[in-house]
Design a protein around this motif. Structure first.
Motif, short mmCIF file in Angstrom:
data_model
loop_
_atom_site.label_atom_id
_atom_site.label_comp_id
_atom_site.label_asym_id
_atom_site.label_seq_id
_atom_site.Cartn_x
_atom_site.Cartn_y
_atom_site.Cartn_z
N ALA A 12 -25.39 28.89 -5.64
CA ALA A 12 -24.89 27.72 -6.36
C ALA A 12 -23.37 27.71 -6.21
N ILE A 13 -22.81 26.51 -6.08
CA ILE A 13 -21.36 26.37 -5.93
C ILE A 13 -20.84 25.50 -7.05
N PRO A 14 -19.99 26.05 -7.91
CA PRO A 14 -19.45 25.25 -9.01
C PRO A 14 -18.60 24.10 -8.48
N HIS A 15 -18.69 22.96 -9.14
CA HIS A 15 -18.03 21.76 -8.65
C HIS A 15 -16.53 21.97 -8.49
N HIS A 16 -15.89 22.67 -9.44
CA HIS A 16 -14.44 22.80 -9.40
C HIS A 16 -13.96 23.75 -8.32
N LEU A 17 -14.88 24.52 -7.70
CA LEU A 17 -14.50 25.45 -6.63
C LEU A 17 -14.98 25.00 -5.26
N ARG A 18 -15.72 23.90 -5.22
CA ARG A 18 -16.38 23.50 -3.97
C ARG A 18 -15.37 23.29 -2.83
N GLU A 19 -14.33 22.54 -3.10
CA GLU A 19 -13.35 22.25 -2.05
C GLU A 19 -12.61 23.51 -1.61
N ALA A 20 -12.23 24.34 -2.57
CA ALA A 20 -11.51 25.58 -2.24
C ALA A 20 -12.38 26.52 -1.43
N MET A 21 -13.68 26.61 -1.77
CA MET A 21 -14.59 27.47 -1.03
C MET A 21 -14.76 26.99 0.41
N ALA A 22 -14.88 25.68 0.57
CA ALA A 22 -15.08 25.13 1.91
C ALA A 22 -13.86 25.38 2.80
N ASP A 23 -12.67 25.37 2.21
CA ASP A 23 -11.44 25.47 3.00
C ASP A 23 -10.91 26.90 3.11
N ALA A 24 -11.50 27.85 2.37
CA ALA A 24 -10.95 29.20 2.30
C ALA A 24 -10.80 29.89 3.66
N GLU B 280 -19.07 31.59 -18.90
CA GLU B 280 -17.92 32.17 -19.57
C GLU B 280 -16.76 32.48 -18.62
N TYR B 281 -17.07 32.89 -17.40
CA TYR B 281 -16.01 33.38 -16.52
C TYR B 281 -15.89 32.62 -15.20
N GLY B 282 -16.85 31.76 -14.89
CA GLY B 282 -16.84 31.09 -13.59
C GLY B 282 -16.01 29.83 -13.54
N SER B 283 -15.50 29.37 -14.66
CA SER B 283 -14.77 28.09 -14.70
C SER B 283 -13.27 28.26 -14.89
N GLY B 284 -12.81 29.50 -14.95
CA GLY B 284 -11.39 29.74 -15.20
C GLY B 284 -10.55 29.55 -13.96
#
Length: 414
Positions: free
Chosen positions: A25-37, A310-314
């Motif tokens: 699963a990929i959290p929405h707020h990290l999707r772009e950063a993960m794709a570009d990492a 708790e920790y995945g959205s920071g």
């Protein structure tokens, strides 16, 4: 006579065709950063190479598969090669298996500062600065071997500092036969220095970015400084955006801090401190000593969702990519001795575990499901000895939890 000091960058295994892995699963707020990492990490290598005090760039394989990475990945390489060409900085590229020179399209010629070494022989190239040779670079692209063929790197003796570029696994005894000052090695995604493999250093610099829980820890590239006396110093530079962390937890640690959630929370805070504010992708491996200690973990699905919430959205995020609860090897003797279905079940499980049968045949369980493909059925018909014990342990845990009226603690991983 003393030579000249110089500095170069050693990088490898960009794999621009490969996204981050081990993610169910990929959290929405990290999707772009993960794709570009992966691209951001590769760009960091090239931006560092453009700095004035870097003399040349060494690339030791598996930068990208042109067909899989497509124009987007190829354009990144070509754009930076042109920028380095404008600054008259040589690039020495030994291909691995992903970036076979034959896969590179003729319609995208490399600029003149880029040397892509051939596969059929080693080539030695002098590197000049202000009309004076500062070192010799020797390279040969991979022929598809899993190991590096050092004897093919033989060159005429020289007093110049020699940098050998190779792809594939090797050890110190094999590498030192080449008698080079620095081995720039590729093909391993985690950093590794091979002690005794060269006069100066023999280094697998690793990938600029990890791709899975099998590639935990820091990733980046190496800056190599060589002084006028040919003394070599290697500096590791981190450029990863997300960092994979594999963390083991046992029942004693859980008891010591008063609960699984307290323990995991403390570990996350420590990891964030240790890894310098990067996003973390964490794999938890939780071991319990006995069936009685399962209650300390509770419902593993609820625990997984709690960790992500708790920790995945920071910022930075600590995203749980995997949560594995290892089944206990032993259950309470009182459970095993019960004259109940649970007791019968545990005794049957123990009998299977001690059995000397050649394998575990699961194919009869597929007979009522006509939709299962024949390939899957054949795999179930002959389970390997290595997988057999794990399957039995997981099946026993599932049965115990269901028969005791609780929710099963199953393995949760991508």
């Amino acid at each position: 006579m003393p030579g000249e000091s110089f500095r170069f960058i050693h990088a490898s295994d960009f794999h621009l065709e490969a996204p981050l892995g081990d993610l169910d699963a990929i959290p929405h707020h990290l999707r772009e950063a993960m794709a570009d990492a992966p691209r951001r990490a590769a760009k960091a290598v090239f931006e560092a190479a453009l700095v004035d005090n870097i003399d040349f760039l060494v690339l030791s394989g598996d930068l990208l598969n042109p067909q899989a990475a497509g124009p987007h990945g190829m354009a990144l390489l070509l754009d930076y090669f042109e920028k380095l060409n404008a600054k008259k900085k040589p690039v020495f590229w030994v291909a691995g298996t992903a970036d076979d020179p034959q896969k590179w399209p003729e319609a995208a010629p490399l600029p003149p500062n880029v040397t892509l070494f051939p596969k059929n022989k080693a080539v030695a190239i002098p590197v000049e600065r202000a009309g004076r040779t500062i070192c010799v670079v020797v390279g040969r692209s991979s022929e598809g071997r899993s190991t590096l063929h050092v004897p093919s790197y033989r060159i005429d003796p020289t007093d110049e500092y020699t940098v050998a570029i190779g792809y594939g696994s090797s050890d110190a005894d094999a590498l030192k036969e080449g008698r080079f000052d620095y081995w720039a090695l590729g093909g391993k995604h985690n950093r590794q220095q091979v002690d005794g493999g060269a006069e100066g250093a023999a280094v697998y610099c690793g990938s600029p970015h990890g791709r899975s829980l099998d590639e935990p820890g820091a990733h980046g590239y190496s800056i190599v400084d060589v002084d006028a006396d040919q003394t070599t110093r290697v500096h590791d530079v981190d450029c990863d955006v997300f960092r994979y962390c594999q963390v083991e937890v046992d029942a004693a640690e859980i008891a010591a801090v008063g609960g699984i959630r307290n323990l995991l929370g403390e570990r996350i805070v420590r990891l964030q401190h240790d890894h310098g504010g990067r996003h973390l992708l964490i794999g938890w491996d939780i071991s319990v000593s006995s069936g009685e200690s399962l209650h300390a973990i509770g419902d593993s699905e609820e625990l997984l969702q709690w960790l992500r919430r708790e920790y995945g959205s920071g910022t930075p995020a600590a995203w749980t990519a995997s949560l594995v609860v290892r089944p206990p090897k032993h259950y309470p003797k009182s459970w095993n001795d019960e004259d109940t279905i649970l007791g019968d079940f545990l005794r049957a499980a123990e009998k299977h575990r001690k059995s000397d049968a050649r394998g575990l045949n699961l194919s009869p369980f597929t007979e009522e499901h006509s939709g299962i493909q024949s390939t899957t059925s054949s795999l179930l018909a002959d389970v390997s000895p290595a997988a057999r014990e794990d399957i039995l342990d997981q099946a026993t845990l599932l049965g115990v939890e269901l028969l005791r009226g609780g929710k099963p603690n199953l393995v949760h991983e991508s």
